[in-house]
Enzyme design. Structure first.
Site, PDB file in Angstrom:
ATOM      1  CG  ASN A  10      -1.598   1.145   1.278  1.00 45.80           C
ATOM      2  OD1 ASN A  10      -1.807   1.927   0.414  1.00 45.80           O
ATOM      3  ND2 ASN A  10      -2.223   1.447   2.603  1.00 45.80           N
ATOM      4  CD1 TRP A  11       3.856   1.041  -2.489  1.00 45.56           C
ATOM      5  CD2 TRP A  11       4.279   2.415  -4.102  1.00 45.56           C
ATOM      6  NE1 TRP A  11       4.927   0.574  -3.289  1.00 45.56           N
ATOM      7  CE2 TRP A  11       5.147   1.273  -4.283  1.00 45.56           C
ATOM      8  CE3 TRP A  11       4.388   3.402  -5.170  1.00 45.56           C
ATOM      9  CZ2 TRP A  11       6.264   1.239  -5.130  1.00 45.56           C
ATOM     10  CZ3 TRP A  11       5.574   3.183  -6.179  1.00 45.56           C
ATOM     11  CH2 TRP A  11       6.409   2.167  -6.352  1.00 45.56           C
ATOM     12  CE  LYS A  12      -0.092   3.295   4.699  1.00 49.89           C
ATOM     13  NZ  LYS A  12      -0.048   3.229   6.316  1.00 49.89           N
ATOM     14  CG  HIS A  93      -5.787   2.046   5.334  1.00 46.94           C
ATOM     15  ND1 HIS A  93      -5.435   2.973   6.217  1.00 46.94           N
ATOM     16  CD2 HIS A  93      -4.709   1.063   5.172  1.00 46.94           C
ATOM     17  CE1 HIS A  93      -4.207   2.614   6.377  1.00 46.94           C
ATOM     18  NE2 HIS A  93      -4.051   1.642   6.004  1.00 46.94           N
ATOM     19  CD  GLU A  95      -2.843   5.542   6.791  1.00 46.43           C
ATOM     20  OE1 GLU A  95      -2.919   5.567   5.403  1.00 46.43           O
ATOM     21  OE2 GLU A  95      -1.872   5.075   7.287  1.00 46.43           O
ATOM     22  CD  GLU A 163      -3.495  -2.337   7.323  1.00 44.49           C
ATOM     23  OE1 GLU A 163      -2.504  -2.532   6.826  1.00 44.49           O
ATOM     24  OE2 GLU A 163      -4.392  -1.242   6.988  1.00 44.49           O
ATOM     25  N   GLY A 169       2.655   2.090  10.748  1.00 40.15           N
ATOM     26  CA  GLY A 169       3.683   3.185  10.588  1.00 40.15           C
ATOM     27  C   GLY A 169       4.577   3.386  11.850  1.00 40.15           C
ATOM     28  CB  SER A 209       5.008  -2.131  12.083  1.00 37.16           C
ATOM     29  OG  SER A 209       4.680  -0.755  12.279  1.00 37.16           O
ATOM     30  N   GLY A 230       2.764  -1.298   4.214  1.00 37.34           N
ATOM     31  CA  GLY A 230       2.904   0.172   4.143  1.00 37.34           C
ATOM     32  C   GLY A 230       4.293   0.444   3.693  1.00 37.34           C
ATOM     33  N   GLY A 231       4.890   1.137   4.595  1.00 40.10           N
ATOM     34  CA  GLY A 231       6.387   1.660   4.381  1.00 40.10           C
ATOM     35  C   GLY A 231       7.186   0.722   3.714  1.00 40.10           C
TER      36      GLY A 231
HETATM   37  P1  PGA Z   1       2.939   0.191   7.558  1.00 43.47           P
HETATM   38  O1  PGA Z   1       1.406   0.308   7.102  1.00 43.47           O
HETATM   39  O2  PGA Z   1       3.438  -1.197   6.965  1.00 43.47           O
HETATM   40  O3  PGA Z   1       3.629   1.353   6.984  1.00 43.47           O
HETATM   41  O4  PGA Z   1       2.611   0.270   9.140  1.00 43.47           O
HETATM   42  C1  PGA Z   1       0.420  -0.568   6.758  1.00 43.47           C
HETATM   43  C2  PGA Z   1      -0.937  -0.005   6.156  1.00 43.47           C
HETATM   44  O5  PGA Z   1      -1.116   1.086   6.560  1.00 43.47           O
HETATM   45  O6  PGA Z   1      -1.383  -0.758   5.114  1.00 43.47           O
END
Ligand code: PGA
Length: 248
Positions: A10-12, A93, A95, A163, A169, A209, A230-231
């Site tokens: 997930n590149w956000k 998600h 966010e 999640e 993150g 994470s 994500g990251g």
């Molecule tokens: P993260 O994000 O791996 O950077 O914690 C995961 C996500 O929000 O899908």
């Protein structure tokens, strides 16, 4: 039931055309790990260019609107994402649930809109730190699952991603026992909601994470069928070992 591992980046709100080389490199790693399904949910602006370079990975989007078209400035429909080259979409998600105030009813509607266009869906769930600390994480997530699950949810088009918000993150993850407990609870609730046949075939991913160091342990948990990352999905150097961990 045997479930194919699914690892999705997930590149956000990260990624310009300058990063298409990473898409290509990740796609090549995906091609050499045929036993794992790999995807990258890139910003909508990159879907068209990324889909021609993704090799063995699929390209997905990070959200879609629940309506087919209309007066929704700045939003994108499932048909638009599909036309651009997406084959999957993330919905719900945390966010977006937080920043865009999306409700579980919105999330279920988005999933159905995506399905109507033939997109696969990754539906996200997760509790806050406050809920975790109050000992109500499982109840909260199972209620969120029941409220967000679209009509006709099926293993052939829908996956779930657990999640915990406090793990996203932050570099902080639940214990393996906590992940195990939550994923078994989600599987049990899915059996109640859609029957054992569909529930046992549905992928339940862990997200928050995930990195090269913890992926192997997380993916070894019986009811964990991959990860939403994500990251650590932004470069092939970081994402590659996670894909390898899923390959076993
Ligand atoms: P993260 O994000 O791996 O950077 O914690 C995961 C996500 O929000 O899908």
């Amino acid at each position: 039931m045997a479930r194919t591992m699914l690892v999705v980046g997930n590149w956000k709100m990260n990624g310009l055309k300058a990063q298409l080389g990473e898409v290509e490199a990740i796609g090549a790693i995906a091609s050499s790990h045929a036993g794992v399904e790999v995807g990258l949910c890139v910003p909508a602006t990159l879907i068209a260019s990324a889909s021609g370079k993704a090799g063995g990975a699929f390209i997905g989007a990070q959200d879609c609107h629940q309506k087919e078209s209309g007066a929704h400035t700045g939003c994108l429909s499932a048909a638009m994402l599909k036309e651009a080259g997406a084959t999957s979409v993330i919905v719900g998600h945390s966010e977006r649930r937080t920043d865009q105030h999306e409700t579980s009813a919105d999330v279920a509607a988005k999933a159905l809109a995506a399905k109507a266009e033939g997109l696969k869906v990754i539906l996200c769930l997760g509790e806050s730190l406050e809920t975790r600390d109050s000992g109500k994480a499982i109840d909260f997530v199972l209620d969120q699952l029941a409220a967000s699950l679209p009509e006709g949810a099926g293993a052939d088009w829908l996956s779930i991603a657990y999640e915990p918000i406090w793990a996203i993150g932050t570099g902080r993850i639940p214990t393996m026992e906590q992940i195990d407990e939550m994923h078994s609870a989600i599987r049990g609730k899915l059996r109640d909601l859609i029957g054992a046949g569909e529930a046992d075939g549905m992928r339940v991913l862990y997200g928050g994470s995930v990195n090269a160091d913890n992926a192997k342990d997380i993916f070894a948990i019986a009811d964990v069928d991959g990860g939403l990352v994500g990251g650590a999905s932004l470069t092939a150097a970081k994402f590659g070992p996670i894909i390898e961990a899923a390959a076993g």
